[in-house]
Design an enzyme around this catalytic site. Structure first.
Site, PDB file in Angstrom:
ATOM      1  CE  LYS A   1      -4.073  -2.094   2.182  1.00 61.05           C
ATOM      2  NZ  LYS A   1      -5.007  -2.040   3.351  1.00 61.05           N
TER       3      LYS A   1
ATOM      4  CE1 TYR B   1      -9.305  -2.945   0.142  1.00 65.28           C
ATOM      5  CE2 TYR B   1      -8.306  -1.138  -1.070  1.00 65.28           C
ATOM      6  CZ  TYR B   1      -8.184  -2.234  -0.233  1.00 65.28           C
ATOM      7  OH  TYR B   1      -6.941  -2.626   0.221  1.00 65.28           O
TER       8      TYR B   1
ATOM      9  CG  PHE C   1     -13.327   1.661   6.784  1.00 63.67           C
ATOM     10  CD1 PHE C   1     -12.855   1.095   5.604  1.00 63.67           C
ATOM     11  CD2 PHE C   1     -13.993   0.831   7.682  1.00 63.67           C
ATOM     12  CE1 PHE C   1     -13.039  -0.244   5.313  1.00 63.67           C
ATOM     13  CE2 PHE C   1     -14.186  -0.521   7.404  1.00 63.67           C
ATOM     14  CZ  PHE C   1     -13.711  -1.051   6.219  1.00 63.67           C
TER      15      PHE C   1
ATOM     16  NE  ARG D   1      -6.107 -11.929   5.080  1.00 60.75           N
ATOM     17  CZ  ARG D   1      -6.778 -10.767   5.080  1.00 60.75           C
ATOM     18  NH1 ARG D   1      -6.978 -10.102   3.933  1.00 60.75           N
ATOM     19  NH2 ARG D   1      -7.228 -10.245   6.183  1.00 60.75           N
TER      20      ARG D   1
ATOM     21  CB  THR E   1      -7.270  -5.788   9.707  1.00 54.16           C
ATOM     22  OG1 THR E   1      -7.752  -6.937   9.005  1.00 54.16           O
ATOM     23  CG2 THR E   1      -7.623  -4.530   8.929  1.00 54.16           C
TER      24      THR E   1
ATOM     25  NE  ARG F   1      -2.547  -5.624   6.980  1.00 57.45           N
ATOM     26  CZ  ARG F   1      -3.707  -6.122   6.594  1.00 57.45           C
ATOM     27  NH1 ARG F   1      -4.241  -7.150   7.243  1.00 57.45           N
ATOM     28  NH2 ARG F   1      -4.346  -5.601   5.577  1.00 57.45           N
TER      29      ARG F   1
ATOM     30  CG  ASN G   1      -3.730  -2.227   6.843  1.00 61.37           C
ATOM     31  OD1 ASN G   1      -3.536  -1.880   5.685  1.00 61.37           O
ATOM     32  ND2 ASN G   1      -4.824  -2.842   7.238  1.00 61.37           N
TER      33      ASN G   1
ATOM     34  CG  HIS H   1      -5.433  -6.057  -0.592  1.00 61.35           C
ATOM     35  ND1 HIS H   1      -6.677  -6.011  -0.006  1.00 61.35           N
ATOM     36  CD2 HIS H   1      -5.524  -6.975  -1.593  1.00 61.35           C
ATOM     37  CE1 HIS H   1      -7.489  -6.853  -0.638  1.00 61.35           C
ATOM     38  NE2 HIS H   1      -6.819  -7.443  -1.611  1.00 61.35           N
TER      39      HIS H   1
ATOM     40  CD  GLU I   1      -8.916  -8.902  -3.904  1.00 61.52           C
ATOM     41  OE1 GLU I   1      -9.782  -8.528  -3.099  1.00 61.52           O
ATOM     42  OE2 GLU I   1      -7.785  -9.299  -3.541  1.00 61.52           O
TER      43      GLU I   1
HETATM   44  O1  CDP Z   1      -7.157  -5.760   4.638  1.00 62.78           O
HETATM   45  P1  CDP Z   1      -7.968  -6.752   5.438  1.00 62.78           P
HETATM   46  O2  CDP Z   1      -8.590  -7.829   4.572  1.00 62.78           O
HETATM   47  O3  CDP Z   1      -7.189  -7.323   6.580  1.00 62.78           O
HETATM   48  O4  CDP Z   1      -9.162  -5.931   6.124  1.00 62.78           O
HETATM   49  P2  CDP Z   1     -10.616  -5.511   5.586  1.00 62.78           P
HETATM   50  O5  CDP Z   1     -11.557  -5.667   6.731  1.00 62.78           O
HETATM   51  O6  CDP Z   1     -10.940  -6.239   4.315  1.00 62.78           O
HETATM   52  O7  CDP Z   1     -10.476  -3.965   5.286  1.00 62.78           O
HETATM   53  C1  CDP Z   1      -9.868  -3.493   4.098  1.00 62.78           C
HETATM   54  C2  CDP Z   1      -9.002  -2.311   4.444  1.00 62.78           C
HETATM   55  O8  CDP Z   1      -9.818  -1.218   4.871  1.00 62.78           O
HETATM   56  C3  CDP Z   1      -8.024  -2.516   5.608  1.00 62.78           C
HETATM   57  O9  CDP Z   1      -6.855  -3.215   5.238  1.00 62.78           O
HETATM   58  C4  CDP Z   1      -7.736  -1.088   6.023  1.00 62.78           C
HETATM   59  O10 CDP Z   1      -6.798  -0.465   5.152  1.00 62.78           O
HETATM   60  C5  CDP Z   1      -9.109  -0.434   5.822  1.00 62.78           C
HETATM   61  N1  CDP Z   1      -9.875  -0.374   7.089  1.00 62.78           N
HETATM   62  C6  CDP Z   1      -9.959   0.835   7.776  1.00 62.78           C
HETATM   63  O11 CDP Z   1      -9.421   1.838   7.326  1.00 62.78           O
HETATM   64  N2  CDP Z   1     -10.674   0.899   8.970  1.00 62.78           N
HETATM   65  C7  CDP Z   1     -11.280  -0.209   9.473  1.00 62.78           C
HETATM   66  N3  CDP Z   1     -11.951  -0.113  10.620  1.00 62.78           N
HETATM   67  C8  CDP Z   1     -11.192  -1.427   8.791  1.00 62.78           C
HETATM   68  C9  CDP Z   1     -10.468  -1.501   7.600  1.00 62.78           C
HETATM   69 MG    MG Z   2     -10.100  -7.748   3.162  1.00 60.00          MG
END
Ligand code: CDP
Ligand code: MG
Length: 141
Positions: A11, A51, A59, A87, A93, A104, A114, A117, A128
Site C-alpha cells: 500500500k 474495494y 471508512f 494472510r 488488519t 503489518r 496497514n 492488502h 482481484e
Molecule cells: O485488509 P484486510 O482484509 O485485513 O481488512 P478488511 O476488513 O478487508 O479492510 C480493508 C481495508 O480497509 C483494511 O486493510 C484497512 O486499510 C481499511 N480499514 C480501515 O481503514 N478501517 C477499518 N476499521 C477497517 C479496515
Molecule cells: Mg479484506
C-alpha cells in the site's frame, strides 16, 4: 495441499517509506513466489471499484483516499495454500494486534495505513488478480 494464486498489494504508506523490498522479502521468505508485479497509481474510480465490497462502510472514502495517495506495488503470489499463507505473513488488519514478525506488525502504522492488502478467499483472489493482470503478464513456475 493445493497450489494457489493470490493478489498482494504494498500500500502507499509502505511504498512511501521505501519498504517494498522489506515486504517482498517477507512474502518470499514465507515460501510465496512472485509471478507478476507492477508499480502503479490508482485513480479514485479504480480504488473504489477494487474495494467495492466496503462501499457502505464508514471508512470507505478514507480508504479510497489513502489507496490513491501514492503509488502501490501490486503482485501475484503463487504457492501451496498461497491465500492463507499470505494472510498469515501479513498479520491482523490492525497492526497493533498483528503477531510479531508479520508484515503489518513491522511496517503497519494503524488499522487504515496497514502496509499491505491480500485476497481473502479463492473467488476474491481470482477477481482481484484479473483486476490488475492479464494471464500473459504472469510467469508461473
Ligand atoms: O485488509 P484486510 O482484509 O485485513 O481488512 P478488511 O476488513 O478487508 O479492510 C480493508 C481495508 O480497509 C483494511 O486493510 C484497512 O486499510 C481499511 N480499514 C480501515 O481503514 N478501517 C477499518 N476499521 C477497517 C479496515
Ligand atoms: Mg479484506
Amino acid at each position: 495441499m493445493a497450489i494457489e494464486r493470490t493478489l498482494s498489494i504494498v500500500k502507499p504508506d509502505a511504498v512511501r517509506k521505501n519498504h517494498i523490498g522489506g515486504v517482498l522479502a517477507k512474502l518470499e521468505g514465507a515460501g510465496l513466489t512472485i509471478i507478476g508485479a507492477k508499480l502503479i497509481k490508482l485513480s479514485q474510480e479504480q480504488a473504489g471499484a477494487f474495494y467495492g465490497v466496503h462501499r457502505e462502510r464508514s471508512f470507505f472514502q478514507e480508504l479510497v483516499d489513502f489507496m490513491t495517495s501514492g503509488p502501490i506495488m501490486v503482485q501475484v503470489l503463487e504457492g501451496e495454500n498461497a491465500i492463507l499463507r499470505n494472510r498469515e505473513v501479513m498479520g491482523a488488519t490492525d497492526p497493533a494486534k498483528a503477531e510479531a514478525g508479520t508484515i503489518r506488525a513491522e511496517y503497519g502504522a494503524d488499522i487504515g495505513e496497514n502496509a499491505v492488502h491480500g485476497s481473502d478467499a479463492p473467488d476474491t483472489a481470482r477477481t482481484e488478480i484479473a483486476f490488475f493482470f492479464a494471464e500473459s503478464e504472469l510467469q508461473s513456475r
